[in-house]
Structure formats: structure tokens, C-alpha cells
Design a protein around this motif. Structure first.
Motif, PDB file in Angstrom:
ATOM      1  N   ALA A   1     -19.209  47.545   1.661  1.00 30.97           N
ATOM      2  CA  ALA A   1     -19.178  47.145   0.245  1.00 30.97           C
ATOM      3  C   ALA A   1     -20.302  47.752  -0.581  1.00 30.97           C
ATOM      4  CB  ALA A   1     -18.864  45.497  -0.007  1.00 30.97           C
ATOM      5  N   ALA A   2     -21.506  47.682  -0.096  1.00 30.37           N
ATOM      6  CA  ALA A   2     -22.726  47.990  -0.805  1.00 30.37           C
ATOM      7  C   ALA A   2     -22.659  49.577  -0.743  1.00 30.37           C
ATOM      8  CB  ALA A   2     -23.904  47.577   0.184  1.00 30.37           C
ATOM      9  N   MET A   3     -21.957  50.262  -0.026  1.00 35.76           N
ATOM     10  CA  MET A   3     -21.895  51.960   0.040  1.00 35.76           C
ATOM     11  C   MET A   3     -21.254  52.315  -1.144  1.00 35.76           C
ATOM     12  SD  MET A   3     -21.417  52.373   4.342  1.00 35.76           S
ATOM     13  CE  MET A   3     -20.827  54.021   4.012  1.00 35.76           C
ATOM     14  N   LYS A   4     -20.465  51.498  -1.750  1.00 40.48           N
ATOM     15  CA  LYS A   4     -19.441  51.829  -2.746  1.00 40.48           C
ATOM     16  C   LYS A   4     -20.235  51.428  -4.052  1.00 40.48           C
ATOM     17  CE  LYS A   4     -15.282  51.512   0.316  1.00 40.48           C
ATOM     18  NZ  LYS A   4     -14.148  50.207   0.469  1.00 40.48           N
ATOM     19  N   ALA A   5     -21.455  50.862  -4.054  1.00 41.95           N
ATOM     20  CA  ALA A   5     -22.182  50.573  -5.345  1.00 41.95           C
ATOM     21  C   ALA A   5     -22.521  51.641  -6.027  1.00 41.95           C
ATOM     22  CB  ALA A   5     -23.297  49.546  -5.060  1.00 41.95           C
ATOM     23  N   PRO A   6     -22.520  51.581  -7.571  1.00 39.71           N
ATOM     24  CA  PRO A   6     -23.104  52.507  -8.215  1.00 39.71           C
ATOM     25  C   PRO A   6     -24.852  52.481  -8.118  1.00 39.71           C
ATOM     26  CG  PRO A   6     -22.401  51.113  -9.651  1.00 39.71           C
ATOM     27  CD  PRO A   6     -21.957  50.663  -8.212  1.00 39.71           C
ATOM     28  N   SER A   7     -25.591  53.796  -8.180  1.00 42.56           N
ATOM     29  CA  SER A   7     -27.008  53.674  -8.294  1.00 42.56           C
ATOM     30  C   SER A   7     -27.265  54.674  -9.405  1.00 42.56           C
ATOM     31  CB  SER A   7     -27.448  53.769  -7.041  1.00 42.56           C
ATOM     32  OG  SER A   7     -27.023  54.952  -6.365  1.00 42.56           O
ATOM     33  N   ALA A   8     -28.482  54.677  -9.622  1.00 42.47           N
ATOM     34  CA  ALA A   8     -29.332  55.643 -10.433  1.00 42.47           C
ATOM     35  C   ALA A   8     -29.045  57.119  -9.806  1.00 42.47           C
ATOM     36  CB  ALA A   8     -30.572  55.413 -10.962  1.00 42.47           C
ATOM     37  N   MET A   9     -28.658  58.078 -10.640  1.00 40.20           N
ATOM     38  CA  MET A   9     -28.601  59.512  -9.935  1.00 40.20           C
ATOM     39  C   MET A   9     -27.929  59.561  -8.545  1.00 40.20           C
ATOM     40  SD  MET A   9     -29.816  60.881 -12.301  1.00 40.20           S
ATOM     41  CE  MET A   9     -30.046  62.723 -11.760  1.00 40.20           C
ATOM     42  N   ASN A  10     -27.075  58.259  -8.194  1.00 43.95           N
ATOM     43  CA  ASN A  10     -26.406  58.422  -6.966  1.00 43.95           C
ATOM     44  C   ASN A  10     -27.353  58.684  -5.686  1.00 43.95           C
ATOM     45  OD1 ASN A  10     -24.068  57.729  -5.394  1.00 43.95           O
ATOM     46  ND2 ASN A  10     -23.539  60.178  -5.103  1.00 43.95           N
ATOM     47  N   ARG A  11     -28.542  58.062  -6.040  1.00 45.59           N
ATOM     48  CA  ARG A  11     -29.513  58.243  -4.769  1.00 45.59           C
ATOM     49  C   ARG A  11     -29.205  57.160  -3.718  1.00 45.59           C
ATOM     50  NH1 ARG A  11     -33.366  59.074  -9.282  1.00 45.59           N
ATOM     51  NH2 ARG A  11     -34.216  61.197  -9.194  1.00 45.59           N
ATOM     52  N   GLN A  12     -28.616  55.987  -4.261  1.00 51.30           N
ATOM     53  CA  GLN A  12     -28.322  54.985  -3.212  1.00 51.30           C
ATOM     54  C   GLN A  12     -29.507  54.713  -2.335  1.00 51.30           C
ATOM     55  OE1 GLN A  12     -24.919  56.979  -1.249  1.00 51.30           O
ATOM     56  NE2 GLN A  12     -23.529  55.414  -2.082  1.00 51.30           N
ATOM     57  N   PRO A  13     -30.432  54.065  -3.024  1.00 53.45           N
ATOM     58  CA  PRO A  13     -31.808  54.019  -2.476  1.00 53.45           C
ATOM     59  C   PRO A  13     -31.979  52.547  -1.627  1.00 53.45           C
ATOM     60  CG  PRO A  13     -32.106  53.181  -4.570  1.00 53.45           C
ATOM     61  CD  PRO A  13     -30.587  53.541  -4.601  1.00 53.45           C
ATOM     62  N   ILE A  14     -31.108  51.980  -1.218  1.00 52.24           N
ATOM     63  CA  ILE A  14     -30.882  50.603  -0.841  1.00 52.24           C
ATOM     64  C   ILE A  14     -30.384  50.613   0.752  1.00 52.24           C
ATOM     65  CG2 ILE A  14     -30.316  48.123  -0.956  1.00 52.24           C
ATOM     66  CD1 ILE A  14     -32.225  49.493  -3.370  1.00 52.24           C
TER      67      ILE A  14
ATOM     68  N   ALA B   1     -26.793  46.600  -5.451  1.00 54.16           N
ATOM     69  CA  ALA B   1     -26.182  46.687  -4.180  1.00 54.16           C
ATOM     70  C   ALA B   1     -26.231  45.122  -3.415  1.00 54.16           C
ATOM     71  CB  ALA B   1     -27.332  47.495  -3.278  1.00 54.16           C
ATOM     72  N   LYS B   2     -26.960  44.332  -3.787  1.00 53.56           N
ATOM     73  CA  LYS B   2     -26.884  42.835  -3.246  1.00 53.56           C
ATOM     74  C   LYS B   2     -25.555  42.436  -3.688  1.00 53.56           C
ATOM     75  CE  LYS B   2     -31.717  41.671  -2.792  1.00 53.56           C
ATOM     76  NZ  LYS B   2     -32.905  40.757  -3.271  1.00 53.56           N
ATOM     77  N   LEU B   3     -25.307  42.571  -4.922  1.00 49.66           N
ATOM     78  CA  LEU B   3     -23.776  41.912  -5.393  1.00 49.66           C
ATOM     79  C   LEU B   3     -22.754  42.244  -4.548  1.00 49.66           C
ATOM     80  CD1 LEU B   3     -22.241  40.046  -7.368  1.00 49.66           C
ATOM     81  CD2 LEU B   3     -21.934  42.234  -8.665  1.00 49.66           C
ATOM     82  N   HIS B   4     -22.514  43.740  -4.372  1.00 47.43           N
ATOM     83  CA  HIS B   4     -21.506  44.322  -3.507  1.00 47.43           C
ATOM     84  C   HIS B   4     -21.780  43.848  -2.043  1.00 47.43           C
ATOM     85  CE1 HIS B   4     -19.833  47.933  -5.880  1.00 47.43           C
ATOM     86  NE2 HIS B   4     -20.361  47.146  -6.683  1.00 47.43           N
ATOM     87  N   PHE B   5     -22.737  43.718  -1.541  1.00 45.48           N
ATOM     88  CA  PHE B   5     -22.973  43.244  -0.149  1.00 45.48           C
ATOM     89  C   PHE B   5     -22.494  41.829  -0.113  1.00 45.48           C
ATOM     90  CE2 PHE B   5     -24.934  40.983   3.206  1.00 45.48           C
ATOM     91  CZ  PHE B   5     -24.929  41.898   4.362  1.00 45.48           C
TER      92      PHE B   5
END
Length: 260
Positions: free
Chosen positions: A192-205, A236-240
């Protein structure tokens, strides 16, 4: 608030929307969004506010083609110099964004694609607060055809909409054996966290699982580059948490998740 299964559905179909139809958000939907924001503000100790029909906030981004017909915004206001509040902002504002997704609206997290000074004219900000970020909200372009799509079609569109890091990259601190042995709730949370938005799509978590304590932890990957890392951590924590089904996070980089 949305039920757990509905939030899972929202995670599975949510995409970042940059092009919107000009049709305004209707009064009933706006009222429902405002009620959701008010409830979430009480949980989050934040001051999120809905701003409608203000295309001037996005004049430059709309003119350049970076956005199209953006006119509505959730302005995320919180206390100054409070790192935890920025993480809470990500966690709780994404919950509002998912609620909007369930109503057929598109959303987009923005940090630099809006005029903060113009937006500030339309929200209440005390001397001890500042606007952190915004979430664009509105009807996606060609939204009637969008709403006609089946759930499976929307899931497939999300899958092909943007690249994502792999499960192994999201669990970079774990060995293959540890990944295999991790419980299903942890795997579902990471997915689920893999589908979370992030700044510039960096996915830093990234996430790890401690078998001895039966806890998960979330970490900011500093090698992913600068950006809105604390905000990304909260999202990311919310999605997780939604993916894992139940449980509660501790705030902060390295904060633990206890599954219930």
C-alpha cells in the motif's frame, strides 16, 4: 470517515491528477469535504482549509501547462518549526485526499506549483502558523468518462500510470529471508505504501520488520534526495497502516508500527 475497505479501494485507484475539467465542485461535495477536513483537523491538531474557485492561485502553473484548469486547493496550515506537525500533515491530509478520491475527485500534492501568497489571502493563518503544502482537488479532465470506468480499469490505469520502486527497494534494510518470513500484514502495508504519492516521485521511505518484537519501522532514505521527506513519511505511514489493516504508528523517522 471512510471505512477501511473503501480506503483500500482509494489507495488502489488514486493517481496524481494534473489536468482538470472546469466544472466546479458542487455544494454537497464541498460540504462533505469541509466536514471531513474539520474532523481530521481535530485529530491532527492542524488547520487544513478548503479553498474553492481560485484559479489565480495556479495562474502560472496553468499558463505553463504544468497544470490544467486547477482552481481548488486544500491548504495545509500548521505550527511553525514543528517537524512532527509536518509528518502529521502528510498522514492526515492524505486521508482527506483519499476521501476525495472516493467521491470521484482527482488530487495532486503540490509544493511549488501554486502561489502561496495568493493562497494565503483566502485562508486563516495565525502568527504561530504557516502553510506547509497544498493538495489540488477537482474533477479530473473528462471526468464523466473517468467515472464510467470500472474499479478494475482504474486499478490497471494506476498500475501503468507511473513507475514505482520495487518491494525490495522499499524494504532495503531487510534480507530476502526476512522478507519471505515477514507476516502478511507487513507485506500488505508495504504494498500500500508503494502506491503513496511523494515529492518528485522520489519515494524516499523504507520499511523494516522486527520479528523478535513483531513491529515494523519506517525510515527516511536520505539517499533519495531532498524534498518534503517528513511529509512523505506521513503519507507513506498512512498508506502502510491502511494496507496492514489495523495498528498504530509512533511519529518520527524510525517510528514503530504496532499491529493490532
Amino acid at each position: 470517515m471512510a471505512e477501511h475497505t473503501q480506503l483500500i479501494d482509494a489507495i488502489n485507484i488514486r493517481t496524481s491528477v494534473r489536468a482538470y475539467d472546469k466544472e466546479p465542485i458542487d455544494d454537497d461535495t464541498a460540504r462533505q469535504l469541509s466536514m471531513t477536513i474539520d474532523a481530521v483537523n481535530m485529530l491532527a491538531d492542524l488547520n487544513m482549509q478548503l479553498v474553492l474557485n481560485r484559479p489565480e492561485v495556479f495562474a502560472e502553473a496553468n499558463a505553463s501547462g504544468h497544470l490544467k484548469n486547477a482552481a481548488n486547493l486544500i491548504v495545509i496550515v500548521g505550527p511553525k518549526d514543528d517537524p512532527q506537525a509536518r509528518e502529521r500533515a502528510g498522514f492526515y491530509a492524505e486521508r482527506v485526499a483519499l476521501a476525495a478520491t472516493l467521491r470521484g475527485l482527482g488530487t495532486l500534492w503540490v509544493g511549488g506549483s501554486w502561489d502561496r501568497e495568493e493562497a494565503a489571502k483566502h485562508v486563516r493563518v495565525t502568527k504561530n502558523e504557516e502553510p506547509y503544502l497544498g493538495v489540488v482537488i477537482g474533477h479530473p479532465e473528462h471526468h464523466l468518462s473517468y467515472r464510467a470506468k470500472s474499479y478494475d480499469e482504474l486499478v490497471e490505469f494506476q498500475r501503468s500510470h507511473r513507475p514505482t520502486k520495487s518491494f525490495e527497494q522499499f524494504t532495503a534494510g531487510m534480507s530476502d529471508a526476512e522478507r519471505t518470513a515477514a507476516p502478511d500484514w507487513f507485506k500488505a502495508g508495504v504494498e500500500a505504501a508503494m502506491k503513496a504519492p511523494s515529492a518528485m516521485n522520489r519515494q524516499p521511505i523504507t520499511f523494516t520488520y522486527d520479528a523478535s518484537a513483531d513491529t515494523a519501522a519506517a525510515h527516511i532514505d536520505q539517499s533519495a534526495g531532498d524534498g518534503q521527506a517528513l511529509n512523505d513519511l506521513g503519507i507513506a505511514k498512512l498508506h502502510f497502516q491502511i494496507g496492514a489493516g489495523s495498528g498504530e504508528w509512533a511519529w518520527g523517522d524510525g517510528g514503530l508500527f504496532i499491529h493490532k
